[in-house]
Design a protein around this motif. Structure first.
Motif, PDB file in Angstrom:
ATOM      1  N   GLN A  40      17.601 -23.940 -28.304  1.00 29.06           N
ATOM      2  CA  GLN A  40      16.587 -24.934 -27.962  1.00 29.06           C
ATOM      3  C   GLN A  40      15.742 -24.537 -26.752  1.00 29.06           C
ATOM      4  OE1 GLN A  40      18.503 -28.772 -27.599  1.00 29.06           O
ATOM      5  NE2 GLN A  40      19.514 -28.543 -29.582  1.00 29.06           N
ATOM      6  N   LEU A  41      16.048 -23.392 -26.148  1.00 31.27           N
ATOM      7  CA  LEU A  41      15.286 -22.952 -24.972  1.00 31.27           C
ATOM      8  C   LEU A  41      13.887 -22.453 -25.314  1.00 31.27           C
ATOM      9  CD1 LEU A  41      17.986 -21.078 -22.843  1.00 31.27           C
ATOM     10  CD2 LEU A  41      16.980 -23.323 -22.409  1.00 31.27           C
ATOM     11  N   GLY A  42      13.615 -22.198 -26.580  1.00 29.02           N
ATOM     12  CA  GLY A  42      12.290 -21.723 -26.963  1.00 29.02           C
ATOM     13  C   GLY A  42      12.131 -21.676 -28.469  1.00 29.02           C
ATOM     14  N   LEU A  43      10.893 -21.528 -28.899  1.00 29.75           N
ATOM     15  CA  LEU A  43      10.595 -21.497 -30.324  1.00 29.75           C
ATOM     16  C   LEU A  43      10.887 -20.137 -30.953  1.00 29.75           C
ATOM     17  CD1 LEU A  43       7.228 -23.492 -30.314  1.00 29.75           C
ATOM     18  CD2 LEU A  43       9.517 -24.318 -30.924  1.00 29.75           C
ATOM     19  N   ASN A  44      10.951 -19.103 -30.123  1.00 22.04           N
ATOM     20  CA  ASN A  44      11.224 -17.764 -30.628  1.00 22.04           C
ATOM     21  C   ASN A  44      12.074 -17.002 -29.614  1.00 22.04           C
ATOM     22  OD1 ASN A  44       9.417 -16.568 -28.647  1.00 22.04           O
ATOM     23  ND2 ASN A  44       7.743 -17.314 -29.929  1.00 22.04           N
ATOM     24  N   THR A  45      12.462 -15.796 -29.966  1.00 23.09           N
ATOM     25  CA  THR A  45      13.353 -15.006 -29.113  1.00 23.09           C
ATOM     26  C   THR A  45      12.744 -14.755 -27.740  1.00 23.09           C
ATOM     27  OG1 THR A  45      14.316 -13.932 -31.045  1.00 23.09           O
ATOM     28  CG2 THR A  45      14.610 -12.826 -28.932  1.00 23.09           C
ATOM     29  N   GLU A  47      10.550 -16.483 -26.030  1.00 21.20           N
ATOM     30  CA  GLU A  47      10.548 -17.712 -25.224  1.00 21.20           C
ATOM     31  C   GLU A  47      11.957 -18.043 -24.736  1.00 21.20           C
ATOM     32  OE1 GLU A  47       8.790 -21.103 -27.090  1.00 21.20           O
ATOM     33  OE2 GLU A  47       6.838 -20.116 -27.367  1.00 21.20           O
ATOM     34  N   ARG A  48      12.958 -17.873 -25.607  1.00 19.36           N
ATOM     35  CA  ARG A  48      14.338 -18.165 -25.205  1.00 19.36           C
ATOM     36  C   ARG A  48      14.795 -17.226 -24.098  1.00 19.36           C
ATOM     37  NH1 ARG A  48      14.610 -19.490 -30.672  1.00 19.36           N
ATOM     38  NH2 ARG A  48      15.195 -17.401 -31.346  1.00 19.36           N
ATOM     39  N   GLU A  50      12.958 -15.637 -21.874  1.00 11.15           N
ATOM     40  CA  GLU A  50      12.247 -15.991 -20.641  1.00 11.15           C
ATOM     41  C   GLU A  50      12.806 -17.275 -20.030  1.00 11.15           C
ATOM     42  OE1 GLU A  50       9.809 -15.925 -17.419  1.00 11.15           O
ATOM     43  OE2 GLU A  50      10.071 -14.326 -18.888  1.00 11.15           O
ATOM     44  N   SER A  51      13.030 -18.280 -20.856  1.00 13.22           N
ATOM     45  CA  SER A  51      13.578 -19.548 -20.365  1.00 13.22           C
ATOM     46  C   SER A  51      14.963 -19.342 -19.756  1.00 13.22           C
ATOM     47  CB  SER A  51      13.664 -20.574 -21.495  1.00 13.22           C
ATOM     48  OG  SER A  51      12.396 -20.909 -21.968  1.00 13.22           O
ATOM     49  N   TYR A  52      15.773 -18.537 -20.407  1.00 15.68           N
ATOM     50  CA  TYR A  52      17.126 -18.279 -19.908  1.00 15.68           C
ATOM     51  C   TYR A  52      17.069 -17.579 -18.557  1.00 15.68           C
ATOM     52  CZ  TYR A  52      22.076 -17.115 -20.016  1.00 15.68           C
ATOM     53  OH  TYR A  52      23.415 -17.014 -19.721  1.00 15.68           O
TER      54      TYR A  52
END
Length: 108
Positions: A40-45, A47-48, A50-52
């Motif tokens: 759920q941290l992002g729409l794609n790998t 984004e996830r 970077e969010s992490y």
């Protein structure tokens, strides 16, 4: 961040027993299955990842970290009085620390 705080490594990616390399840098591992919250941290790998990494970019103050650990270890809720009261009402459980021992006697 425990290995960083313990000065075992300078960067969480340097600790080989951490999932940071997979969750933050995209390293593939057959030992790790992505958690639902991670997804759920992002729409794609990208984004996830970077969010992490952003989750680890700020320093948690020692006092807050100590309060988080104490609450977790005791199964309590950490928050303001209103939040804790709401959680107690919803769960039907005591979720804030009470004074230990017998109540003091009133001496008149």
């Amino acid at each position: 961040m425990n290995p960083v705080r313990a000065m075992m490594v300078d960067d969480p990616a340097d600790y080989i027993w951490s999932s940071y390399q997979c969750n933050g840098l995209g390293k593939q591992s057959i030992l790790l299955s992505p958690h639902e919250l991670y997804q759920q941290l992002g729409l794609n790998t990208a984004e996830r990842l970077e969010s992490y990494r952003t989750l680890f970019s700020t320093h948690v103050e020692d006092e807050l970290l100590d309060n988080i650990r104490k609450a977790s270890n005791k199964g309590l809720v950490l928050g303001n009085d209103r939040f804790v009261d709401e959680m107690e009402n919803l769960s039907g459980r005591r979720l804030k620390e009470r004074h230990r021992g017998r109540p003091k006697k009133n001496v008149l």
